[in-house]
Enzyme design. Structure first.
Site, PDB file in Angstrom:
ATOM      1  N   GLU A 182       0.831  -1.212   0.000  1.00  0.00           N
ATOM      2  CA  GLU A 182       0.000   0.000   0.000  1.00  0.00           C
ATOM      3  C   GLU A 182       0.867   1.264   0.000  1.00  0.00           C
ATOM      4  O   GLU A 182       1.183   1.812   1.057  1.00  0.00           O
ATOM      5  CB  GLU A 182      -0.938   0.020   1.219  1.00  0.00           C
ATOM      6  CG  GLU A 182      -1.863   1.234   1.221  1.00  0.00           C
ATOM      7  CD  GLU A 182      -2.754   1.323   2.447  1.00  0.00           C
ATOM      8  OE1 GLU A 182      -3.604   2.224   2.485  1.00  0.00           O
ATOM      9  OE2 GLU A 182      -2.588   0.495   3.368  1.00  0.00           O
ATOM     10  N   LYS A 217      -2.719  -2.023  -2.916  1.00  0.00           N
ATOM     11  CA  LYS A 217      -3.769  -1.130  -2.420  1.00  0.00           C
ATOM     12  C   LYS A 217      -3.352   0.296  -2.738  1.00  0.00           C
ATOM     13  O   LYS A 217      -2.334   0.780  -2.236  1.00  0.00           O
ATOM     14  CB  LYS A 217      -3.985  -1.319  -0.905  1.00  0.00           C
ATOM     15  CG  LYS A 217      -5.118  -0.456  -0.342  1.00  0.00           C
ATOM     16  CD  LYS A 217      -5.457  -0.847   1.083  1.00  0.00           C
ATOM     17  CE  LYS A 217      -6.564   0.062   1.647  1.00  0.00           C
ATOM     18  NZ  LYS A 217      -6.996  -0.346   2.998  1.00  0.00           N
TER      19      LYS A 217
END
Length: 299
Positions: A182, A217
């Protein structure tokens, strides 16, 4: 080397092909007071960190036990470490998610961010992983999540972010878990589109060097379809989107414009929920939210 047993293989199939989104229920110590305040629980309602975490676990357990929180629309859920170590409905949380709901459990593993340098915030060192990752695997966790932050279109900084994320990702894979990588781009920066271009380039190069699949992400992009090359990459098990401060309406609208990417929302998921609601009102509000995010995720 990732070696999946039959349960993990079922979970992987759910992640790849499940029709839904990933719920982010991983608020940590720093973000929990704000999450509780939005839930209608002010700081005068608790006098210690233990009481604070009891209250946030109560909120998470209420969400997990809601009738609509199941694998039909919710592919997975990201947990905070203390949530993994606690129980829901008399079972360890990860077990309750999978056995009772058909929802794949993930675990937040990072310990926060370093100070900004080159317009990015790298993750703090994680020496605890050698203990945490085996414990997560034993608890039935499928994958992990770790967050860095990009605050500008700085090529050197973004390269450092991607390098660090994939380095830790390899450590996660070595323990039999699937990492969610992420590198969040702050939604308010003036050069967000330029940062997204650099991030795409750097991430594609990193994926090309991988032997095993990871998940990604990402902040919802300025240009629809910008991350399609990542969605299509054979080493990306799934690409998911964070809401990043967009309210649910805007986050869902942006998500609909990015085919193949599903939601992994936190604030947008709990928006409108309150500790003061009756169970019926709480479940109805959550069901409406789940339906909206699910619809945007499968568009």
């Amino acid at each position: 080397m990732l070696d999946m047993n039959s349960t993990q293989a079922e979970m992987a199939n759910q992640v790849r092909s499940g029709q839904g989104f990933i719920a982010a229920l991983d608020q940590s110590g720093g973000s929990t007071p704000k999450a509780l305040a939005l839930y209608g629980v002010t700081e005068d309602a608790y006098t210690s960190e233990d009481e604070m975490f009891d209250l946030i676990h109560g909120m998470r357990a209420r969400i997990i036990q809601a009738p609509e929180f199941n694998g039909d629309k919710v592919v997975g859920a990201i947990l905070f470490e203390m949530t993994m170590d606690r129980q829901v409905a008399g079972k360890p949380t990860a077990q309750a998610l999978w056995d009772d709901n058909g929802v794949v459990p993930f675990l937040k593993i990072d310990k926060g961010l370093e100070d900004a340098r080159n317009d990015v915030k790298l993750m703090k060192p994680m020496p605890h992983l050698s203990d945490l990752l085996p414990r997560a695997r034993a608890n039935g966790i499928f994958g992990t999540k770790m967050r860095s932050v990009i605050d500008g279109a700085n090529r050197e900084g973004i390269a450092a972010i991607v390098d660090q994320q994939f380095e830790f990702g390899r450590e996660v894979l070595a323990h039999g878990l699937v990492p969610i990588i992420e590198p969040e781009i702050t939604i308010s920066i003036a050069d967000k589109a330029e940062a997204e271009a650099i991030l795409l380039e750097q991430t594609l190069a990193a994926l090309d060097k991988m032997d095993e699949e990871v998940m990604l992400k990402l902040t919802l992009p300025e240009t629809a379809g910008h991350y399609q090359p990542l969605v299509d990459h054979p080493k990306a098990m799934k690409v998911v989107a964070l809401s990043g401060g967009y309210d649910r309406t805007e986050a869902n609208a942006r998500l609909k414009d990015n085919s193949g990417i599903i939601a992994s929302f936190s604030r947008a998921l709990t928006e409108g929920l309150s500790a003061k609601q009756s169970d019926a009102a709480f479940n109805a509000s959550l069901a409406e939210t789940i339906a909206e995010i699910h619809a945007a995720s499968i568009t």
